[in-house]
Design a protein around this motif. Structure first.
Motif, PDB file in Angstrom:
ATOM      1  N   LEU A 500       1.776   2.882  17.336  1.00  0.00           N
ATOM      2  CA  LEU A 500       1.205   2.263  16.137  1.00  0.00           C
ATOM      3  C   LEU A 500       0.152   1.230  16.506  1.00  0.00           C
ATOM      4  O   LEU A 500      -0.858   1.076  15.807  1.00  0.00           O
ATOM      5  N   GLN A 501       0.356   0.505  17.609  1.00  0.00           N
ATOM      6  CA  GLN A 501      -0.632  -0.481  18.039  1.00  0.00           C
ATOM      7  C   GLN A 501      -1.954   0.194  18.423  1.00  0.00           C
ATOM      8  O   GLN A 501      -3.035  -0.273  18.053  1.00  0.00           O
ATOM      9  N   LEU A 502      -1.864   1.295  19.157  1.00  0.00           N
ATOM     10  CA  LEU A 502      -3.076   2.014  19.539  1.00  0.00           C
ATOM     11  C   LEU A 502      -3.826   2.521  18.316  1.00  0.00           C
ATOM     12  O   LEU A 502      -5.057   2.412  18.228  1.00  0.00           O
ATOM     13  N   VAL A 503      -3.076   3.059  17.345  1.00  0.00           N
ATOM     14  CA  VAL A 503      -3.715   3.592  16.138  1.00  0.00           C
ATOM     15  C   VAL A 503      -4.354   2.469  15.327  1.00  0.00           C
ATOM     16  O   VAL A 503      -5.470   2.600  14.821  1.00  0.00           O
ATOM     17  N   ALA A 504      -3.656   1.339  15.219  1.00  0.00           N
ATOM     18  CA  ALA A 504      -4.166   0.239  14.404  1.00  0.00           C
ATOM     19  C   ALA A 504      -5.410  -0.380  15.032  1.00  0.00           C
ATOM     20  O   ALA A 504      -6.415  -0.626  14.351  1.00  0.00           O
ATOM     21  N   GLU A 505      -5.400  -0.669  16.340  1.00  0.00           N
ATOM     22  CA  GLU A 505      -6.536  -1.297  16.978  1.00  0.00           C
ATOM     23  C   GLU A 505      -7.727  -0.358  17.081  1.00  0.00           C
ATOM     24  O   GLU A 505      -8.867  -0.811  17.145  1.00  0.00           O
ATOM     25  N   ALA A 506      -7.464   0.956  17.093  1.00  0.00           N
ATOM     26  CA  ALA A 506      -8.572   1.920  17.108  1.00  0.00           C
ATOM     27  C   ALA A 506      -9.158   2.147  15.732  1.00  0.00           C
ATOM     28  O   ALA A 506     -10.151   2.851  15.590  1.00  0.00           O
ATOM     29  N   GLY A 507      -8.523   1.562  14.690  1.00  0.00           N
ATOM     30  CA  GLY A 507      -9.048   1.724  13.331  1.00  0.00           C
ATOM     31  C   GLY A 507      -8.817   3.085  12.752  1.00  0.00           C
ATOM     32  O   GLY A 507      -9.587   3.540  11.899  1.00  0.00           O
ATOM     33  N   MET A 508      -7.757   3.765  13.183  1.00  0.00           N
ATOM     34  CA  MET A 508      -7.440   5.106  12.681  1.00  0.00           C
ATOM     35  C   MET A 508      -6.143   5.010  11.905  1.00  0.00           C
ATOM     36  O   MET A 508      -5.089   4.738  12.482  1.00  0.00           O
ATOM     37  N   PRO A 509      -6.165   5.206  10.587  1.00  0.00           N
ATOM     38  CA  PRO A 509      -4.961   4.962   9.760  1.00  0.00           C
ATOM     39  C   PRO A 509      -3.827   5.889  10.134  1.00  0.00           C
ATOM     40  O   PRO A 509      -4.026   7.078  10.379  1.00  0.00           O
ATOM     41  N   HIS A 510      -2.639   5.305  10.219  1.00  0.00           N
ATOM     42  CA  HIS A 510      -1.424   6.087  10.471  1.00  0.00           C
ATOM     43  C   HIS A 510      -0.753   6.512   9.178  1.00  0.00           C
ATOM     44  O   HIS A 510       0.013   7.464   9.149  1.00  0.00           O
ATOM     45  N   THR A 511      -1.043   5.800   8.094  1.00  0.00           N
ATOM     46  CA  THR A 511      -0.481   6.122   6.782  1.00  0.00           C
ATOM     47  C   THR A 511      -1.609   6.198   5.784  1.00  0.00           C
ATOM     48  O   THR A 511      -2.327   5.208   5.606  1.00  0.00           O
ATOM     49  N   PRO A 512      -1.862   7.339   5.134  1.00  0.00           N
ATOM     50  CA  PRO A 512      -2.949   7.422   4.163  1.00  0.00           C
ATOM     51  C   PRO A 512      -2.646   6.575   2.945  1.00  0.00           C
ATOM     52  O   PRO A 512      -1.491   6.295   2.638  1.00  0.00           O
ATOM     53  N   PRO A 513      -3.695   6.094   2.227  1.00  0.00           N
ATOM     54  CA  PRO A 513      -3.465   5.248   1.044  1.00  0.00           C
ATOM     55  C   PRO A 513      -2.740   6.009  -0.032  1.00  0.00           C
ATOM     56  O   PRO A 513      -2.983   7.187  -0.266  1.00  0.00           O
ATOM     57  N   ASN A 514      -1.819   5.312  -0.696  1.00  0.00           N
ATOM     58  CA  ASN A 514      -1.002   5.921  -1.750  1.00  0.00           C
ATOM     59  C   ASN A 514      -0.896   4.925  -2.892  1.00  0.00           C
ATOM     60  O   ASN A 514      -0.348   3.832  -2.725  1.00  0.00           O
ATOM     61  N   ASP A 515      -1.485   5.256  -4.025  1.00  0.00           N
ATOM     62  CA  ASP A 515      -1.443   4.379  -5.189  1.00  0.00           C
ATOM     63  C   ASP A 515      -0.137   4.461  -5.932  1.00  0.00           C
ATOM     64  O   ASP A 515       0.102   3.702  -6.864  1.00  0.00           O
ATOM     65  N   GLU A 516       0.712   5.394  -5.542  1.00  0.00           N
ATOM     66  CA  GLU A 516       1.971   5.576  -6.250  1.00  0.00           C
ATOM     67  C   GLU A 516       3.109   5.008  -5.414  1.00  0.00           C
ATOM     68  O   GLU A 516       4.099   5.670  -5.110  1.00  0.00           O
ATOM     69  N   ALA A 517       2.931   3.732  -4.987  1.00  0.00           N
ATOM     70  CA  ALA A 517       3.930   3.135  -4.096  1.00  0.00           C
ATOM     71  C   ALA A 517       5.267   2.950  -4.782  1.00  0.00           C
ATOM     72  O   ALA A 517       6.310   2.944  -4.155  1.00  0.00           O
ATOM     73  N   SER A 518       5.236   2.782  -6.106  1.00  0.00           N
ATOM     74  CA  SER A 518       6.487   2.557  -6.825  1.00  0.00           C
ATOM     75  C   SER A 518       7.224   3.840  -7.141  1.00  0.00           C
ATOM     76  O   SER A 518       8.355   3.805  -7.598  1.00  0.00           O
ATOM     77  N   ASP A 519       6.582   4.986  -6.899  1.00  0.00           N
ATOM     78  CA  ASP A 519       7.220   6.267  -7.209  1.00  0.00           C
ATOM     79  C   ASP A 519       7.694   6.916  -5.913  1.00  0.00           C
ATOM     80  O   ASP A 519       7.122   6.716  -4.849  1.00  0.00           O
ATOM     81  N   SER A 520       8.759   7.686  -6.049  1.00  0.00           N
ATOM     82  CA  SER A 520       9.282   8.435  -4.892  1.00  0.00           C
ATOM     83  C   SER A 520       8.550   9.752  -4.781  1.00  0.00           C
ATOM     84  O   SER A 520       9.096  10.825  -4.968  1.00  0.00           O
ATOM     85  N   VAL A 521       7.231   9.662  -4.500  1.00  0.00           N
ATOM     86  CA  VAL A 521       6.381  10.840  -4.422  1.00  0.00           C
ATOM     87  C   VAL A 521       5.946  11.017  -2.977  1.00  0.00           C
ATOM     88  O   VAL A 521       5.595  10.045  -2.297  1.00  0.00           O
TER      89      VAL A 521
END
Length: 848
Positions: A500-521
């Motif tokens: 996760l550190q390598l991905v974060a410092e390289a600027g490559m997202p490990h989790t895509p954005p999700n606007d439905e954080a409150s839903d179990s989707v």
């Protein structure tokens, strides 16, 4: 002319003789003779029965035709009675309509006339006077109020689709009969609309409602209703009044013992298809069908046919059972012989009772060698007999594993192979266990493949563990580590934090954005996982402080073995490479400075000659002034003029020295917004010294109002000076005449690959570049000059490419002859908004 067709009659068939029939019978096989012997009596009985049925059927059809003609006459008579009755009422109502149109009747008079008609003719249920606005002016027997709108609740025209009659009457201006579809709990009524005329225009309608039941009672003659079931129906066949006999099935309708009801129907005029009269004859007697002879013959024929058919079916079933048994036996035998799995059956005492062809083929022993044998069996290996005996004991006591057991089996030629045995109880048709059945499969090849896969996996793991790059795989959106090689474990341990550190410092997202954080989707639902392994790899270079290393991080999305979407990260130690790149950059800077010093060294004689002129002029001015001052022959004005000229020559020499110092001075690359015209002017000032030495004339043109460029001006000047010197030397080597010794420098704005750039081009009139020289033009330490070092063009190209530009070279042709060469390079414009600059004034072209 009439056309006549000649038809040839077929020749009469010759009946076979007795001898021919006997020969035909003898040629039949016994099986066919049995079939003919069974079918001939049945065919004779059926022919006799068919003749009786045909005769009685003909008589019955004649009787039915007479009844049908009678029904048709009576229905036509009844229809005429109903038609006359309706036409009489229509004439009386039209008379009332004319009086209403002529305003001879008011509303009260209309109601009196309507009540009189209703009393006199029971089928008339009600009458209403409706004006052209669909308002009821007067009504009798319809339960509405006068002067109400046509569509009001309770109005005579508000039921169902009765307003259609009003519109139709208005359109055709003729009496119209409407029979609406029958609704639930609604008395069937027939409506007649008579148009009213008000001075030649449509003035409304006179609506009369007939009771269909009243028409049936008073319009159908009693003698007709006594003989037939008479009914009045609508266009869809729904019963409105009268009685109807349920329809019988068509099966057997025209057989002689059937007695279908004769019926006839026709539309009632002037109503049309909306009202149909139908009459059905009552089935009172059976006629000739009731004779005992018919039933006696039928019963005897059916009994005889049934006995013959029963005997034939019994014989056929026995033959079919025998054939089915033979087919089943042959099929099972063929299936057993075609199976690739060996089958073995043993009784409860452990004696082999059956083996199939596959078992014999696997072991090499024949069926006669194996059936009846008891343990030890000949296919047991000599060294495994005790083990095989214990396995057999487990089989006999149902202690085998559900997944089967793996054993070694010996062929007749003493070779061994691996096999898997599956044992199950052998149950007969009565549900009693009679032994054991064992299936055997040769798994030698699967075992070999499994061993190869295991070895391949081990080799693959060994390679990954020995790589000098860190490899880790983790599912998207999770901190679970799916895979990590040895180097990753040495650097980051066995947790997913390093991934996760390598991905974060390289600027490559490990989790895509999700606007439905409150839903179990599921955030990854619908992603094309099958195309992910073919996607491009992303890379970045980062510095890990904890390790003290520069790492090149590359990521790639892939579909893991369990179907989850995962991210693979490969981190390679590039610390040594970064140090080498920094050293190479330092060496490149030194090479640039060295190149400028070399250029000045080559131009030393020209620079010395250029400085000699102002220094000589200064010496002459000073000597002249000294001589004239000693002779006291100079005025103050002449002295000032001489001193000013001396100062100008000294200033000129100082400018030349300052320009050379700034050109050869070593400094760090400094990219700033620079004016193109200033860089070109300074480069031309340096290059003209060398051009005058080669007697070459320079023509340069700079486009007006060029925007600034983000460059290091000293490096760009170095490229221009190098290209101008090379152009002058090329012309001198070509031995061109004085008029042809010209170098052109042009600076213009261009659009290359849809982006704005500034293009610099230097064109000479030399002999151009040979193909072998063109191929190695930018190669380091390659030069066509005897005393050249071969770093000029290579360095120029590196400088241009470091400014995100490109350099090209091409020959100029005059027909098929090379008349010169053109070197061009371009640099991109500075992006608006990153830096601000002042637009330079428009320079004037200098053709000197």
């Amino acid at each position: 002319m009439p056309f006549y067709k000649v038809i040839s009659l077929p020749k009469p068939l010759a009946l076979p003789s007795v001898g021919g029939a006997r020969r035909w019978w003898q040629r039949l096989t016994p099986h066919r003779q049995d079939r003919v012997a069974m079918l001939a009596p049945l065919a004779a009985v059926m022919l006799f029965f068919a003749a009786i049925v045909a005769a009685l059927g003909y008589l019955r059809l004649e009787e039915m035709d007479r009844e049908q003609e009678a029904v048709q006459r009576d229905v036509e008579y009844t229809q005429q009675r109903l038609r006359l009755r309706l036409l009489e009422r229509q004439e009386q109502i039209m008379r009332i309509a004319r009086e209403v149109s002529g305003r001879e009747l008011d509303a009260d008079d209309f109601r009196l006339r309507a009540a009189s008609m209703m009393d006199q003719y029971p089928e008339v249920q009600g009458m209403a006077w409706v004006d052209d606005k669909r308002r009821t002016r007067a009504s009798q027997g319809m339960g509405v109020t006068a002067n109400g709108p046509m569509q009001a609740s309770g109005d005579v025209l508000a039921k169902g689709q009765r307003d259609n009659g009003f519109s139709l009457t208005r359109e055709v201006n003729q009496p119209v009969y409407i029979q609406h579809p029958l609704a639930k709990e609604e008395e069937p009524l027939l409506q007649m609309y008579v148009p009213l005329s008000d001075r030649g225009r449509f003035g409304g309608v006179l609506l009369t409602e007939y009771s269909v039941d009243g028409l049936y009672r008073y319009g159908v003659p009693s003698e007709v209703s006594a003989r037939y079931a008479v009914s009045l129906q609508d266009a869809s066949g729904a019963l409105l009044a009268g009685t109807s006999i349920p329809a019988r099935k068509l099966v057997g309708r025209f057989l002689p013992w059937s007695n279908p009801a004769n019926e006839y129907s026709m539309a009632v005029s002037p109503v049309g298809g909306g009202l149909v009269i139908r009459a059905q004859a009552y089935r009172a007697s059976l006629g000739v069908i009731g004779s005992g002879l018919f039933w006696l013959v039928s019963a005897l024929s059916v009994m005889t046919a049934w006995m013959l058919i029963a005997n034939w079916r019994h014989t056929r079933r026995r033959v079919q059972a025998q054939q089915a048994l033979m087919s089943e036996t042959n099929f099972r035998r063929a299936m057993e012989n075609s199976m690739l799995t060996g089958m073995r059956a043993m009784d409860l005492q452990g004696r082999i009772t059956y083996v199939n062809a596959a078992f014999c083929q696997m072991t090499g022993w024949t069926e006669s060698d194996l059936v009846g044998r008891t343990a030890p069996f000949p296919y047991w290996p000599d060294g495994d007999r005790e083990h095989m005996a214990s396995r057999l004991e487990e089989e006999m006591h149902s202690n085998t594993a559900p997944g089967g057991i793996q054993v070694r089996v010996k062929r007749r030629d003493n070779t061994l192979f691996d096999a898997r045995l599956y044992v199950s109880p052998l149950i007969d048709a009565m549900g009693t266990q009679t032994g054991w059945v064992t299936s055997m499969t040769d798994i030698t090849e699967p075992n070999r493949v499994r061993e190869q896969l295991s070895a391949s996996h081990q080799r693959f793991t060994t390679v990954l563990e020995a790589l000098d790059a860190s490899i880790s795989v983790a599912p998207l959106g999770s901190d679970e580590l799916l895979f990590a090689n040895k180097l990753y474990r040495q650097w980051f341990g066995v947790q997913a934090g390093g991934h996760l550190q390598l991905v974060a410092e390289a600027g490559m997202p490990h989790t895509p954005p999700n606007d439905e954080a409150s839903d179990s989707v599921d955030s990854f639902a619908g992603l094309p996982t099958t195309a992910l392994p073919d996607s491009d790899t992303e890379s970045a270079e980062i510095f890990i402080t904890a390790l003290g290393k520069w790492l090149e991080v590359r990521t790639r999305y892939l579909s893991w073995v369990d179907g989850r979407l995962a991210q693979m990260v490969i981190a390679t130690d590039i610390t040594t490479r970064r140090l080498a790149e920094e050293q190479a950059a330092t060496q490149a800077e030194r090479a640039q400075t060295s190149s400028r010093l070399i250029t000045m060294g080559e131009m030393a004689s020209s620079v010395a000659h250029e400085l000699n002129q102002p220094l000589t002029a200064i010496n002459n001015y000073c000597n002249g002034m000294v001589s004239r001052i000693k002779a006291k022959q100079i005025s103050e004005e002449d002295l000032l003029v001489a001193l000013e000229k001396t100062a100008k020559q000294a200033q000129r020499a100082g400018q030349i020295i300052q320009r050379i110092r700034s050109f050869v001075k070593r400094s760090e690359p400094n990219r700033t917004l620079s004016e193109v015209s200033t860089m070109v002017a300074e480069a031309v000032e340096l290059a003209e010294i060398e051009l005058r030495r080669f007697n070459v004339r320079l023509n340069h043109y700079v486009a007006a109002r060029l925007p600034m460029v983000l460059v290091d001006p000293i490096l760009i000047e170095q490229v221009l000076v190098n290209l101008l010197r090379n152009a002058a030397e090329s012309i001198d080597m070509a031995l061109r005449q004085t008029a042809e010794r010209i170098v052109e420098l042009r600076v213009l704005p261009r659009h290359i690959d849809n982006k704005p750039v500034i293009e610099f081009s230097v064109q000479d009139t030399g002999k151009g570049l040979a193909p072998e020289v063109m191929a190695r033009l930018y190669e380091a330490f390659y030069s066509t000059k005897a005393d050249g070092m071969g770093i000029g063009l290579s360095l120029c190209r590196s400088i241009v490419e470091s400014h995100l530009g490109r350099m090209t070279a091409e020959n100029i042709y005059n027909g098929t002859e090379v008349s010169g060469c053109r070197f061009s390079f371009w640099v991109p414009l500075a992006e608006i908004g990153t830096l601000t600059y002042k637009e330079p004034p428009a320079p004037q072209p200098n053709l000197g």
